[in-house]
Design a protein around this motif. Structure first.
Motif, PDB file in Angstrom:
ATOM      1  N   GLU A 150       0.904  -1.350   0.015  1.00  0.00           N
ATOM      2  CA  GLU A 150       0.153  -0.105  -0.102  1.00  0.00           C
ATOM      3  C   GLU A 150       0.824   1.450   0.030  1.00  0.00           C
ATOM      4  N   MET A 152       1.557   4.897   0.783  1.00  0.00           N
ATOM      5  CA  MET A 152       1.061   6.053   1.975  1.00  0.00           C
ATOM      6  C   MET A 152       1.963   6.980   1.976  1.00  0.00           C
ATOM      7  N   GLN A 156      -1.446   9.188   6.353  1.00  0.00           N
ATOM      8  CA  GLN A 156      -2.306   8.212   6.125  1.00  0.00           C
ATOM      9  C   GLN A 156      -1.609   6.892   7.109  1.00  0.00           C
ATOM     10  N   LEU A 157      -0.371   6.650   7.022  1.00  0.00           N
ATOM     11  CA  LEU A 157      -0.100   5.646   7.927  1.00  0.00           C
ATOM     12  C   LEU A 157      -0.397   6.005   9.393  1.00  0.00           C
ATOM     13  N   TYR A 160      -3.711   4.636   9.529  1.00  0.00           N
ATOM     14  CA  TYR A 160      -4.142   3.412   9.838  1.00  0.00           C
ATOM     15  C   TYR A 160      -3.657   2.933  11.208  1.00  0.00           C
ATOM     16  N   THR A 163      -6.205   2.995  13.930  1.00  0.00           N
ATOM     17  CA  THR A 163      -7.283   1.945  13.939  1.00  0.00           C
ATOM     18  C   THR A 163      -6.741   0.676  14.678  1.00  0.00           C
ATOM     19  N   GLN A 164      -5.479   0.599  14.632  1.00  0.00           N
ATOM     20  CA  GLN A 164      -5.041  -1.024  15.349  1.00  0.00           C
ATOM     21  C   GLN A 164      -5.294  -1.089  16.878  1.00  0.00           C
TER      22      GLN A 164
END
Length: 215
Positions: A150, A152, A156-157, A160, A163-164
């Motif tokens: 992906e 990024m 953006q990372l 992401y 959301t972990q």
């Protein structure tokens, strides 16, 4: 088809490409509330270990990025119950490896610094074994691995990683405010990007199980 732990329905809508109708189930009403409508997808609130459908309803069930959070034996019993004879159960998972193609040094931050600050909550196995499946009415017909990279930017990372479950557990547990977690991650990853787009490496596994008459 049945999509278990469907979240906001991205996997359910994708599944509609091969199914006449999809029922997505998730334990979180907040996630279901965010699901995008689709004319052949219905969303329901329910636990993977207590699927809210009658016996023998489905020809196919899928679980994406969630099997490791279930009571796996209870889920497999429920999947066996709601699937028709010889129907299929597909369990898949994908995750970030912590590697950036262009900057190998990023691995040290992703696998050392980040999990030290945000430890991974306890979880079960990602995959299902033949020994697990057979007593509960399934035959493991095959498995495969897959890769997807992906592109990024740092922002953006950061989004992401927020959301972990590592970060979610810390925020919901009151250890750190969300804004503070976001700022910490952003400052940590930014030097590896230098304003550029980077390639983040993801890997996944997929298991294919078929329902038997036993179990």
């Amino acid at each position: 088809a049945l999509d278990v732990a469907c979240g906001t329905g991205q996997s359910s809508r994708a599944l509609a490409e091969i199914a006449d109708h999809v029922d997505g189930v998730d334990v979180s009403p907040e996630m279901i509330a965010e699901a995008e409508p689709h004319d052949r997808v219905s969303y329901h609130t329910g636990r993977a270990e207590a699927i809210p459908f009658p016996d023998g309803t489905f020809d196919l069930a899928t679980v994406g990025l969630a099997f490791h959070w279930f009571n796996q034996a209870e889920f497999l019993r429920e999947a066996h119950r709601v699937l028709r004879a010889d129907a299929w159960l597909v369990i898949y998972n994908s995750g970030f490896t912590g590697e950036m193609a262009e900057v190998p040094a990023f691995r040290e931050w992703a696998r050392g610094v980040y999990p030290t600050r945000f430890p991974t909550p306890p979880r079960r196995s990602y995959a299902v074994s033949l020994e697990d499946a057979e007593p509960l009415g399934f035959v493991l017909r095959g498995s495969e691995t897959f890769a997807h990279d992906e592109s990024m930017r740092a922002k953006q990372l950061t989004g992401y990683l927020l959301t972990q479950t590592n970060v979610i557990a810390a925020v919901e547990g009151g250890d750190v405010p969300l804004a503070e977690a976001a700022n910490w991650i952003q400052q940590g990853v930014a030097p590896f990007f230098d304003g550029e787009v980077r390639t983040m490496i993801f890997r996944g596994t997929m298991s294919f199980l078929q329902r038997t008459h036993g179990g």
